[in-house]
Motif scaffolding. Structure first.
Motif, PDB file in Angstrom:
ATOM      1  N   ARG A  32      33.235  52.149  45.586  1.00 54.35           N
ATOM      2  CA  ARG A  32      32.356  52.026  46.744  1.00 54.35           C
ATOM      3  C   ARG A  32      32.177  50.556  47.095  1.00 54.35           C
ATOM      4  N   ARG A  33      31.962  50.270  48.367  1.00 52.86           N
ATOM      5  CA  ARG A  33      31.757  48.902  48.803  1.00 52.86           C
ATOM      6  C   ARG A  33      30.418  48.380  48.312  1.00 52.86           C
ATOM      7  N   SER A  34      30.373  47.088  48.004  1.00 52.00           N
ATOM      8  CA  SER A  34      29.121  46.492  47.543  1.00 52.00           C
ATOM      9  C   SER A  34      28.084  46.424  48.658  1.00 52.00           C
ATOM     10  N   SER A  35      28.534  46.320  49.897  1.00 53.37           N
ATOM     11  CA  SER A  35      27.611  46.189  51.026  1.00 53.37           C
ATOM     12  C   SER A  35      27.132  47.529  51.558  1.00 53.37           C
ATOM     13  N   ASN A  36      27.821  48.598  51.178  1.00 52.48           N
ATOM     14  CA  ASN A  36      27.467  49.929  51.690  1.00 52.48           C
ATOM     15  C   ASN A  36      27.959  50.971  50.697  1.00 52.48           C
ATOM     16  N   LYS A  37      27.030  51.512  49.914  1.00 51.29           N
ATOM     17  CA  LYS A  37      27.404  52.455  48.865  1.00 51.29           C
ATOM     18  C   LYS A  37      27.961  53.759  49.409  1.00 51.29           C
ATOM     19  N   ASN A  38      27.805  54.004  50.711  1.00 51.94           N
ATOM     20  CA  ASN A  38      28.380  55.210  51.320  1.00 51.94           C
ATOM     21  C   ASN A  38      29.846  55.024  51.698  1.00 51.94           C
ATOM     22  N   ALA A  39      30.308  53.789  51.672  1.00 48.90           N
ATOM     23  CA  ALA A  39      31.675  53.492  52.115  1.00 48.90           C
ATOM     24  C   ALA A  39      32.640  53.480  50.932  1.00 48.90           C
ATOM     25  N   LYS A  40      33.681  54.297  51.020  1.00 45.08           N
ATOM     26  CA  LYS A  40      34.698  54.333  49.976  1.00 45.08           C
ATOM     27  C   LYS A  40      35.612  53.109  50.088  1.00 45.08           C
ATOM     28  N   VAL A  41      36.192  52.716  48.966  1.00 43.93           N
ATOM     29  CA  VAL A  41      37.152  51.615  48.967  1.00 43.93           C
ATOM     30  C   VAL A  41      38.253  51.922  47.960  1.00 43.93           C
ATOM     31  N   ARG A  42      39.476  51.562  48.331  1.00 43.69           N
ATOM     32  CA  ARG A  42      40.614  51.682  47.410  1.00 43.69           C
ATOM     33  C   ARG A  42      41.121  50.279  47.106  1.00 43.69           C
ATOM     34  N   ARG A  43      41.274  49.976  45.813  1.00 44.64           N
ATOM     35  CA  ARG A  43      41.774  48.667  45.395  1.00 44.64           C
ATOM     36  C   ARG A  43      43.072  48.874  44.622  1.00 44.64           C
ATOM     37  N   GLU A  44      44.067  48.082  44.941  1.00 41.53           N
ATOM     38  CA  GLU A  44      45.333  48.187  44.210  1.00 41.53           C
ATOM     39  C   GLU A  44      45.992  46.817  44.133  1.00 41.53           C
ATOM     40  N   TRP A  45      46.892  46.680  43.175  1.00 39.74           N
ATOM     41  CA  TRP A  45      47.612  45.416  43.112  1.00 39.74           C
ATOM     42  C   TRP A  45      49.050  45.641  42.695  1.00 39.74           C
ATOM     43  N   LYS A  48      67.891  37.320  56.016  1.00 41.48           N
ATOM     44  CA  LYS A  48      67.245  36.173  55.399  1.00 41.48           C
ATOM     45  C   LYS A  48      66.202  36.690  54.414  1.00 41.48           C
ATOM     46  N   LEU A  49      66.027  35.961  53.307  1.00 40.51           N
ATOM     47  CA  LEU A  49      64.987  36.328  52.350  1.00 40.51           C
ATOM     48  C   LEU A  49      64.664  35.132  51.466  1.00 40.51           C
ATOM     49  N   GLN A  50      63.506  35.202  50.842  1.00 39.12           N
ATOM     50  CA  GLN A  50      63.086  34.176  49.890  1.00 39.12           C
ATOM     51  C   GLN A  50      63.233  34.732  48.475  1.00 39.12           C
ATOM     52  N   LEU A  51      63.465  33.837  47.529  1.00 40.22           N
ATOM     53  CA  LEU A  51      63.504  34.205  46.116  1.00 40.22           C
ATOM     54  C   LEU A  51      62.376  33.496  45.393  1.00 40.22           C
ATOM     55  N   GLY A  52      61.680  34.228  44.544  1.00 38.07           N
ATOM     56  CA  GLY A  52      60.565  33.647  43.799  1.00 38.07           C
ATOM     57  C   GLY A  52      59.722  34.737  43.195  1.00 38.07           C
ATOM     58  N   GLY A  53      58.445  34.778  43.570  1.00 41.38           N
ATOM     59  CA  GLY A  53      57.540  35.800  43.057  1.00 41.38           C
ATOM     60  C   GLY A  53      56.446  36.093  44.061  1.00 41.38           C
ATOM     61  N   MET A  54      55.877  37.283  43.937  1.00 45.62           N
ATOM     62  CA  MET A  54      54.839  37.684  44.879  1.00 45.62           C
ATOM     63  C   MET A  54      53.819  38.561  44.170  1.00 45.62           C
ATOM     64  N   VAL A  55      52.538  38.290  44.410  1.00 43.43           N
ATOM     65  CA  VAL A  55      51.460  39.129  43.904  1.00 43.43           C
ATOM     66  C   VAL A  55      50.594  39.510  45.091  1.00 43.43           C
ATOM     67  N   LYS A  56      50.152  40.766  45.110  1.00 43.90           N
ATOM     68  CA  LYS A  56      49.350  41.229  46.235  1.00 43.90           C
ATOM     69  C   LYS A  56      48.244  42.140  45.722  1.00 43.90           C
ATOM     70  N   ARG A  57      47.025  41.834  46.111  1.00 47.01           N
ATOM     71  CA  ARG A  57      45.900  42.714  45.827  1.00 47.01           C
ATOM     72  C   ARG A  57      45.376  43.228  47.158  1.00 47.01           C
ATOM     73  N   SER A  58      45.309  44.552  47.287  1.00 42.67           N
ATOM     74  CA  SER A  58      44.935  45.172  48.557  1.00 42.67           C
ATOM     75  C   SER A  58      43.601  45.891  48.432  1.00 42.67           C
ATOM     76  N   PHE A  59      42.804  45.790  49.485  1.00 43.69           N
ATOM     77  CA  PHE A  59      41.511  46.460  49.558  1.00 43.69           C
ATOM     78  C   PHE A  59      41.481  47.254  50.865  1.00 43.69           C
ATOM     79  N   VAL A  60      41.389  48.559  50.754  1.00 38.91           N
ATOM     80  CA  VAL A  60      41.266  49.409  51.936  1.00 38.91           C
ATOM     81  C   VAL A  60      39.898  50.065  51.878  1.00 38.91           C
ATOM     82  N   MET A  61      39.106  49.931  52.942  1.00 39.04           N
ATOM     83  CA  MET A  61      37.726  50.418  52.884  1.00 39.04           C
ATOM     84  C   MET A  61      37.288  51.053  54.192  1.00 39.04           C
ATOM     85  N   GLU A  62      36.429  52.047  54.061  1.00 36.72           N
ATOM     86  CA  GLU A  62      35.842  52.663  55.242  1.00 36.72           C
ATOM     87  C   GLU A  62      34.941  51.643  55.928  1.00 36.72           C
TER      88      GLU A  62
END
Length: 525
Positions: free
Chosen positions: A218-231, A167-181
């Protein structure tokens, strides 16, 4: 049973036109895991030959959906992906694609959290039915059977695939991911609120450089915490998503992701639809229907590989939380508050003294001097009150932030204490003295706070420090003992007296600390 090309299809009760072979036959392909796809899947080889009129069901289902998906070490993004695709037991297959690591080249030693902001536009749903649903082995192509016989398990994975869709859907998909310490205090509410403040309610705002791009920061709430953003985005005119987060000069459009989604949905048609929201089965189940040995070998190979990938990012500790002032020990808070109180009292007395001179006949002689004296004292009093309020009331300020503030204030007080005004500096003599007192007060607070900061080191680091201290004391004693006889007579007694005072000070410090440690041991016993 050959694939038929659609010349007509289905609107509401009838089927919508689907003339692109790849659209109709999306369910005929095997799928491989792909880190660069918003679904974590990409097409492998075509493995089924079906009659689309009889063997699949196509239903119209036009919807737009936005969601935020939170993952942590307790339930990872890979587990979300596998659960959504109904292959929960094989979630490690997606551990690399749905990575919980901040860096793409190295593993973080700290726990991470991940938020996926997902936008989906559904046009049609494809589902296998009838015999194709219950006996898919009867529909495999001859090429697939040959591949199973002749290819190695590694080649099967790379050239054919690891899953097939029912089974699957047809259409479109957008994803923005945030991975952070993450710190131990982080949770879903706190993390999503932080992202929504920066990227809008749906967390799809902000600039993008290109589809499939990623960036670190870096995260806005903690400059010591790394963050990766992708889309990632597929289906329709994905360039529309570049509009989200652009300020048009009149209003911010950070919150208009849904508006963009509606515009984007209109651009999705049969020539650019994208398959997503799969329901999958492992390919080895299909292979087992006509070659059980090869199916077993393939499953063993894949599960070993997935287990290895699934155990790559397993950090054992959280990112240290920045020490907040409100978290200081009571002894430290008491010291800070008492120091503020004592300085305020001293400055009140100094201001009163300066005022008494202004009220006397001396006012006519040195009025500028006394006014500056009073002003410096009143400023010091107000500063002590302000710092006391920060220590006792501000629940968010960190020790590092307060130290930075105090250091800036101390620098200002030092500059003020170096002024040279009036004849022979007479107009600034007392105000400079008061500014030096203000600076000394601030430096006392800074010293105590820095002690609190350094006390946050790990137990291992603490023992290393003690060992280094012991080594330095031993070397200093040895050096002094060897050189005492070489000292000049005039300096000898002064140096020995000074050394006696230093040794006594060290003894007192260690004696008090030793008693404290012994009391802790007795308490534990």
């Amino acid at each position: 049973m050959l694939i038929q090309i659609f010349s007509q299809a289905f609107m509401t009760d009838s089927r919508e036109i689907l003339i692109n072979e790849s659209v109709v036959c999306a369910i005929c392909y095997a799928y491989k895991v792909d880190s660069y796809s918003p679904t974590y899947l990409t097409r492998g080889d075509k493995i089924f030959a079906i009659d689309v009129e009889k063997d699949i069901s196509i239903s119209s289902n036009e919807t737009i959906d936005m969601k935020l998906q939170y993952s942590d070490t307790n339930y990872t993004a890979a587990q979300w992906a596998a659960g959504n695709m109904k292959v929960e037991a094989q979630y490690r297959a997606f551990s690399g694609a749905a990575s919980m690591a901040v860096e793409t080249t190295e593993e973080s030693k700290y726990h991470t959290v991940r938020v996926d902001a997902i936008g989906m536009c559904t046009k049609n749903c494809l589902t296998s039915r009838g015999s194709f649903r219950t006996h898919p082995q009867d529909f495999v192509t001859e090429d697939f059977k040959v591949a199973v016989r002749e290819l190695t398990v590694e080649e099967l994975e790379n050239k054919v695939g690891v899953f097939y869709a029912i089974k699957l859907q047809l259409g479109g998909m957008v994803k923005r991911s945030f991975v952070m310490e993450a710190t131990e205090e982080d949770n879903e509410t706190k993390v999503t609120s932080e992202l929504q403040a920066a990227f809008g309610k749906e967390c799809l705002g902000g600039s993008f450089s290109a589809a499939g791009s990623f960036e670190t920061g870096r995260r806005s709430s903690n400059k010591n915490a790394k963050v990766r953003r992708e889309w990632r985005a597929q289906g329709g005119d994905i360039d529309l998503w570049f509009k989200v987060g652009i300020d048009n000069g009149e209003k911010s459009v950070l919150s208009s992701a849904m508006e963009i989604a509606r515009e984007w949905a209109k651009t999705i048609n049969t020539t650019n639809v994208y398959p997503f929201d799969f329901e999958l089965r492992p390919l080895w189940e299909l292979i087992a229907e006509f070659d059980e040995k090869k199916a077993g070998e393939y499953r063993t190979y894949l599960e070993a590989k997935w287990n290895n990938e699934g155990s790559r990012h397993l950090p054992t500790m959280y990112l240290p939380t920045k020490l907040r002032v409100e978290q200081l020990a009571d002894a430290s808070k008491t010291f800070l508050l008492n120091t503020c109180r004592a300085h305020k009292t001293a400055m009140v007395e100094e201001a009163a003294t300066a005022q008494s001179y202004l009220d006397s006949v001396m006012y006519l002689v040195d009025r500028k001097c006394y006014k500056r004296w009073r002003k410096a004292a009143e400023s010091g009093k107000e500063e002590a009150t302000e710092i006391r309020d920060i220590v006792s009331r501000d629940q968010d300020i960190t020790v590092e932030e307060l130290v930075e503030q105090l250091e800036n204030r101390s620098d200002h007080r030092f500059a003020q204490s170096q002024r040279y005004l009036g004849l022979w500096g007479n107009d600034s003599k007392d105000s400079n003295r008061i500014e030096n007192l203000n600076k000394t007060f601030l430096d006392k607070l800074i010293k105590r706070l820095n002690m609190d900061l350094t006390s946050q080191v790990s137990v291992e680091e603490w023992h290393v420090d003690l060992e280094e201290c012991e080594k330095q004391v031993s070397e200093a004693v040895e050096w002094f003992d060897e050189n005492i006889c070489c000292m000049q007579t005039r300096e000898r007694q002064k140096n020995i007296v000074k050394a006696i005072g230093q040794v006594k000070s060290i003894q007192e410090s260690l004696s008090g600390f030793l008693q404290r440690l012994q009391s802790e041991v007795e308490k534990e016993e």
